[in-house]
Write an enzyme that holds these catalytic residues in place. Structure first.
Site, PDB file in Angstrom:
ATOM      1  N   ASP A  91       0.832  -1.205   0.000  1.00 25.49           N
ATOM      2  CA  ASP A  91       0.000   0.000   0.000  1.00 25.49           C
ATOM      3  C   ASP A  91       0.868   1.258   0.000  1.00 25.49           C
ATOM      4  O   ASP A  91       1.994   1.250   0.504  1.00 25.49           O
ATOM      5  CB  ASP A  91      -0.915  -0.024   1.242  1.00 25.49           C
ATOM      6  CG  ASP A  91      -2.098   0.923   1.105  1.00 25.49           C
ATOM      7  OD1 ASP A  91      -2.350   1.419  -0.006  1.00 25.49           O
ATOM      8  OD2 ASP A  91      -2.769   1.160   2.128  1.00 25.49           O
ATOM      9  N   HIS A  98       2.365   3.577  -9.017  1.00 21.74           N
ATOM     10  CA  HIS A  98       2.110   2.183  -9.392  1.00 21.74           C
ATOM     11  C   HIS A  98       3.267   1.640 -10.240  1.00 21.74           C
ATOM     12  O   HIS A  98       3.663   0.493 -10.092  1.00 21.74           O
ATOM     13  CB  HIS A  98       0.789   2.056 -10.153  1.00 21.74           C
ATOM     14  CG  HIS A  98      -0.411   2.461  -9.345  1.00 21.74           C
ATOM     15  ND1 HIS A  98      -0.609   2.007  -8.061  1.00 21.74           N
ATOM     16  CD2 HIS A  98      -1.466   3.277  -9.624  1.00 21.74           C
ATOM     17  CE1 HIS A  98      -1.744   2.527  -7.591  1.00 21.74           C
ATOM     18  NE2 HIS A  98      -2.278   3.307  -8.521  1.00 21.74           N
ATOM     19  N   LEU A 135       9.882 -20.779  -5.144  1.00 20.46           N
ATOM     20  CA  LEU A 135       8.907 -19.918  -4.472  1.00 20.46           C
ATOM     21  C   LEU A 135       7.622 -19.926  -5.285  1.00 20.46           C
ATOM     22  O   LEU A 135       7.667 -19.908  -6.518  1.00 20.46           O
ATOM     23  CB  LEU A 135       9.454 -18.480  -4.432  1.00 20.46           C
ATOM     24  CG  LEU A 135       8.568 -17.402  -3.830  1.00 20.46           C
ATOM     25  CD1 LEU A 135       8.560 -17.531  -2.298  1.00 20.46           C
ATOM     26  CD2 LEU A 135       9.075 -15.993  -4.196  1.00 20.46           C
TER      27      LEU A 135
HETATM   28  C1  IPE Z   1      -5.547  -2.603  -0.152  1.00 15.11           C
HETATM   29  O1  IPE Z   1      -5.178  -1.284  -0.297  1.00 15.11           O
HETATM   30  C2  IPE Z   1      -5.539  -3.276  -1.480  1.00 15.11           C
HETATM   31  C3  IPE Z   1      -4.225  -3.417  -2.102  1.00 15.11           C
HETATM   32  C4  IPE Z   1      -3.079  -3.118  -1.578  1.00 15.11           C
HETATM   33  C5  IPE Z   1      -4.259  -3.960  -3.422  1.00 15.11           C
HETATM   34  P1  IPE Z   1      -6.246  -0.117  -0.429  1.00 15.11           P
HETATM   35  O2  IPE Z   1      -5.483   1.128  -0.567  1.00 15.11           O
HETATM   36  O3  IPE Z   1      -7.235  -0.444  -1.490  1.00 15.11           O
HETATM   37  O4  IPE Z   1      -6.993  -0.221   0.977  1.00 15.11           O
HETATM   38  P2  IPE Z   1      -7.856   0.862   1.773  1.00 15.11           P
HETATM   39  O5  IPE Z   1      -8.925   1.344   0.839  1.00 15.11           O
HETATM   40  O6  IPE Z   1      -6.930   1.957   2.169  1.00 15.11           O
HETATM   41  O7  IPE Z   1      -8.388   0.124   2.949  1.00 15.11           O
HETATM   42  C1  IPE Z   2      -1.609   0.298  -3.369  1.00 10.33           C
HETATM   43  O1  IPE Z   2      -1.377   1.656  -3.384  1.00 10.33           O
HETATM   44  C2  IPE Z   2      -1.847  -0.260  -4.756  1.00 10.33           C
HETATM   45  C3  IPE Z   2      -3.236  -0.604  -5.046  1.00 10.33           C
HETATM   46  C4  IPE Z   2      -4.226  -0.629  -4.183  1.00 10.33           C
HETATM   47  C5  IPE Z   2      -3.527  -0.970  -6.410  1.00 10.33           C
HETATM   48  P1  IPE Z   2      -2.558   2.703  -3.378  1.00 10.33           P
HETATM   49  O2  IPE Z   2      -2.944   2.996  -4.767  1.00 10.33           O
HETATM   50  O3  IPE Z   2      -3.664   2.224  -2.500  1.00 10.33           O
HETATM   51  O4  IPE Z   2      -1.846   3.959  -2.745  1.00 10.33           O
HETATM   52  P2  IPE Z   2      -2.448   4.968  -1.683  1.00 10.33           P
HETATM   53  O5  IPE Z   2      -2.946   4.139  -0.519  1.00 10.33           O
HETATM   54  O6  IPE Z   2      -3.558   5.705  -2.342  1.00 10.33           O
HETATM   55  O7  IPE Z   2      -1.304   5.835  -1.308  1.00 10.33           O
HETATM   56 MG    MG Z   3      -4.068   2.456  -0.540  1.00  9.56          MG
END
Ligand code: IPE
Ligand code: IPE
Ligand code: MG
Length: 226
Positions: free
Chosen positions: A13, A30, A125
């Protein structure tokens, strides 16, 4: 010595915030994030005791994001899976997915299935990438299938019918400082050790992973005993 780490799971995240902090579009985060996926997967393939690495890449709730971001993520994933086959082969990594692939495009599904087929005999793995994954969806599908197969509803049977197969998580890491699980592996983490780091996923390194593993090794896992 210390605790055995067979199954490591990561909620990757913070990509969006990483980019926004730099005044860039979220998509840049990303892009950097997939580089880190490669580095961490290679690193885990070299750690003998880790047999399974499960990465949360796209949740059942992530469809709520703007269409542009969702489309970008799909394209990025397709590109990554198309280009990374040599890496999977070089490091002996078997590619698998968890989650319901049904809503993805034909093209993406083809790339996913192709990489699964190519890497199916790799032994260092197993990397599970969670795509359109939600633990509640996974458990619901598992129970439905048990009923269809006229199997008894037992804990072992439910575990076996999950997308990961019977594989309890030993250590779950979430990056970016959020202290929640966001519908990830709810069944498999019943007794996992949890580790939350403030590091944003694009800044996460093999070195930090080693430090977290060292911390995990020293913990006392009790599984309800004394
Ligand atoms: C969880 O992250 C999903 C992934 C890392 C793919 P999110 O960014 O979607 O989660 P919330 O919305 O902060 O809980
Ligand atoms: C995690 O990073 C990747 C996905 C959920 C696809 P985020 O896109 O949730 O990044 P933040 O949480 O908005 O910083
Ligand atoms: Mg996120």
């Amino acid at each position: 010595m210390g605790n055995n780490l067979e199954h490591l799971a990561i909620i990757m995240d913070g990509n969006g915030r990483w980019a926004q902090k730099r005044g860039q579009n979220r998509t840049k985060g990303h892009e950097k994030g997939v580089e880190v996926v490669r580095d961490i997967t290679i690193h885990c393939s070299k750690i003998e005791e880790i047999k399974t690495l499960t990465l949360y890449a796209f949740s059942t709730e992530n469809w709520k994001r703007p269409k542009l971001e969702v489309n970008f993520l799909m394209k990025l994933l397709e590109r990554y899976l198309k280009n990374e086959e040599p890496t999977y082969m070089k490091y002996g990594v078997k590619f698998e997915t968890i989650g319901d692939l049904e809503p993805f495009s034909k093209g993406l599904k083809k790339v996913i299935n192709n990489l699964k087929e190519k890497t199916k005999n790799n032994k260092n793995l197993t990397q599970y990438v969670a795509l359109n994954y939600g633990a509640r969806d996974e458990i619901t599908r598992a129970v439905k299938k048990l009923v269809e197969d006229k199997k008894e509803i037992t804990q072992d049977n439910i575990s076996n019918y999950l997308d990961t197969g019977y594989s309890d998580v030993d250590l779950l890491i979430r990056t970016s400082g959020e202290l929640r699980l966001s519908n990830f592996l709810l069944w498999q983490i019943a007794y996992a050790e949890l580790y939350f780091t403030n590091t944003l996923w694009p800044d996460f390194t093999p070195k930090e992973l080693d430090e977290i593993i060292e911390n995990f090794k020293k913990r006392k896992r009790k599984f309800g005993g004394i």
